[in-house]
Motif scaffolding. Structure first.
Motif, PDB file in Angstrom:
ATOM      1  N   ILE A  82       3.302   9.661  -9.889  1.00 29.98           N
ATOM      2  CA  ILE A  82       2.361  10.211 -11.266  1.00 29.98           C
ATOM      3  C   ILE A  82       1.563  11.477 -11.122  1.00 29.98           C
ATOM      4  O   ILE A  82       1.745  12.130 -12.353  1.00 29.98           O
ATOM      5  CB  ILE A  82       1.457   8.753 -11.807  1.00 29.98           C
ATOM      6  N   TYR A  83       0.872  11.790 -10.110  1.00 28.56           N
ATOM      7  CA  TYR A  83       0.451  12.996 -10.353  1.00 28.56           C
ATOM      8  C   TYR A  83       0.674  13.782 -10.768  1.00 28.56           C
ATOM      9  O   TYR A  83       0.739  14.805 -10.785  1.00 28.56           O
ATOM     10  CB  TYR A  83      -0.567  12.718  -9.517  1.00 28.56           C
ATOM     11  N   LEU A 134       2.301   1.950  -3.327  1.00 32.00           N
ATOM     12  CA  LEU A 134       2.006   2.416  -4.559  1.00 32.00           C
ATOM     13  C   LEU A 134       0.963   3.865  -4.070  1.00 32.00           C
ATOM     14  O   LEU A 134       0.983   4.682  -5.291  1.00 32.00           O
ATOM     15  CB  LEU A 134       0.543   1.167  -4.091  1.00 32.00           C
ATOM     16  N   LYS A 135       0.697   4.207  -2.926  1.00 30.18           N
ATOM     17  CA  LYS A 135       0.610   5.135  -2.840  1.00 30.18           C
ATOM     18  C   LYS A 135       1.613   6.145  -3.307  1.00 30.18           C
ATOM     19  O   LYS A 135       1.622   7.128  -3.971  1.00 30.18           O
ATOM     20  CB  LYS A 135       0.325   5.485  -1.473  1.00 30.18           C
ATOM     21  N   GLN A 136       2.741   5.890  -3.091  1.00 27.02           N
ATOM     22  CA  GLN A 136       4.069   6.974  -3.297  1.00 27.02           C
ATOM     23  C   GLN A 136       4.091   7.103  -4.967  1.00 27.02           C
ATOM     24  O   GLN A 136       4.110   8.011  -5.496  1.00 27.02           O
ATOM     25  CB  GLN A 136       5.707   6.161  -3.170  1.00 27.02           C
ATOM     26  N   LEU A 137       3.854   5.851  -5.484  1.00 28.11           N
ATOM     27  CA  LEU A 137       4.053   5.713  -6.765  1.00 28.11           C
ATOM     28  C   LEU A 137       3.083   6.773  -7.807  1.00 28.11           C
ATOM     29  O   LEU A 137       2.768   7.154  -8.202  1.00 28.11           O
ATOM     30  CB  LEU A 137       3.472   4.519  -7.573  1.00 28.11           C
ATOM     31  N   LYS A 138       1.768   6.675  -7.163  1.00 24.90           N
ATOM     32  CA  LYS A 138       0.318   8.058  -7.739  1.00 24.90           C
ATOM     33  C   LYS A 138       1.171   9.127  -7.248  1.00 24.90           C
ATOM     34  O   LYS A 138       0.235   9.367  -8.301  1.00 24.90           O
ATOM     35  CB  LYS A 138      -0.642   7.223  -6.398  1.00 24.90           C
ATOM     36  N   ARG A 139       1.158   9.781  -5.926  1.00 22.41           N
ATOM     37  CA  ARG A 139       1.521  11.050  -5.971  1.00 22.41           C
ATOM     38  C   ARG A 139       2.766  10.977  -7.459  1.00 22.41           C
ATOM     39  O   ARG A 139       3.036  12.151  -7.929  1.00 22.41           O
ATOM     40  CB  ARG A 139       1.781  10.581  -4.729  1.00 22.41           C
ATOM     41  N   ARG A 181       0.776  -1.405  -0.095  1.00 22.70           N
ATOM     42  CA  ARG A 181       0.184   0.149  -0.366  1.00 22.70           C
ATOM     43  C   ARG A 181       0.923   1.390  -0.143  1.00 22.70           C
ATOM     44  O   ARG A 181       0.451   2.124  -0.586  1.00 22.70           O
ATOM     45  CB  ARG A 181      -1.246   0.173   1.000  1.00 22.70           C
TER      46      ARG A 181
END
Ligand code: AMP
Length: 147
Positions: A142-143, A135-140, A132
């Protein structure tokens, strides 16, 4: 502010993203399976780290491995929960990270596991890195990256 707010992925260390040991549910190597199952059911986690008396990491134990151990031919042999100890069933073949490892090393380790333990050079438990958190860090990232 988050530890990783303005950092590039290449500058982020496993230690920046891990849940530190004080906040991690764990069991001790000599606990009866009954205690381990109670911790797992009450916490809602599928597996937790196993530590020795000096708080060194020795393995991981989960609900499935415990239930398999007490599974008889026709019933769960519940009495085994108090007879058997965590060290008899735990998984010791586990990956382990250091807090100084890179984000990419953490990403690589987490592909096949919901969480990976983090320990220091002497083997003392520091915490866990969860899928988790990666994935949260990857999402941040990407955004916030201009595509
Ligand atoms: P999560 O990413 O929060 O879904 O967690 C994935 C797995 O990591 C859980 O099923 C647990 O096995 C482990 N885990 C996460 N947080 C904790 C915690 N605070 N204490 C012990 N284990 C945890």
């Amino acid at each position: 502010m988050s530890l990783t707010q303005d950092k590039k992925l290449t500058d982020i260390k496993v230690g920046d993203l891990m849940i530190s040991s004080e906040k991690v549910a764990h069991v001790q190597v000599n606990n009866p399976l009954e205690h381990a199952l109670l911790v797992l059911v009450k916490s809602g986690y599928s597996a937790v780290p196993v530590l020795d008396a000096s708080y060194k990491l020795v393995g991981v134990v989960g609900k499935t491995i415990i239930l398999n151990q007490i599974l008889g031919l026709e019933r769960f042999e519940i009495e085994k929960l108090s007879d058997m100890r965590v060290h008899e069933v735990m998984n010791t073949e586990i990956p382990c990270l250091s807090g100084e490892d890179s984000f990419m090393k953490g990403l690589n380790a987490i592909i096949n596991h919901p969480f990976v333990c983090v320990a220091d050079k002497e083997g003392y438990f520091d915490g866990i890195l969860t899928r988790r958190a990666i994935l949260k860090q990857l999402k941040r990232d990407i955004y916030t990256t201009d595509l």
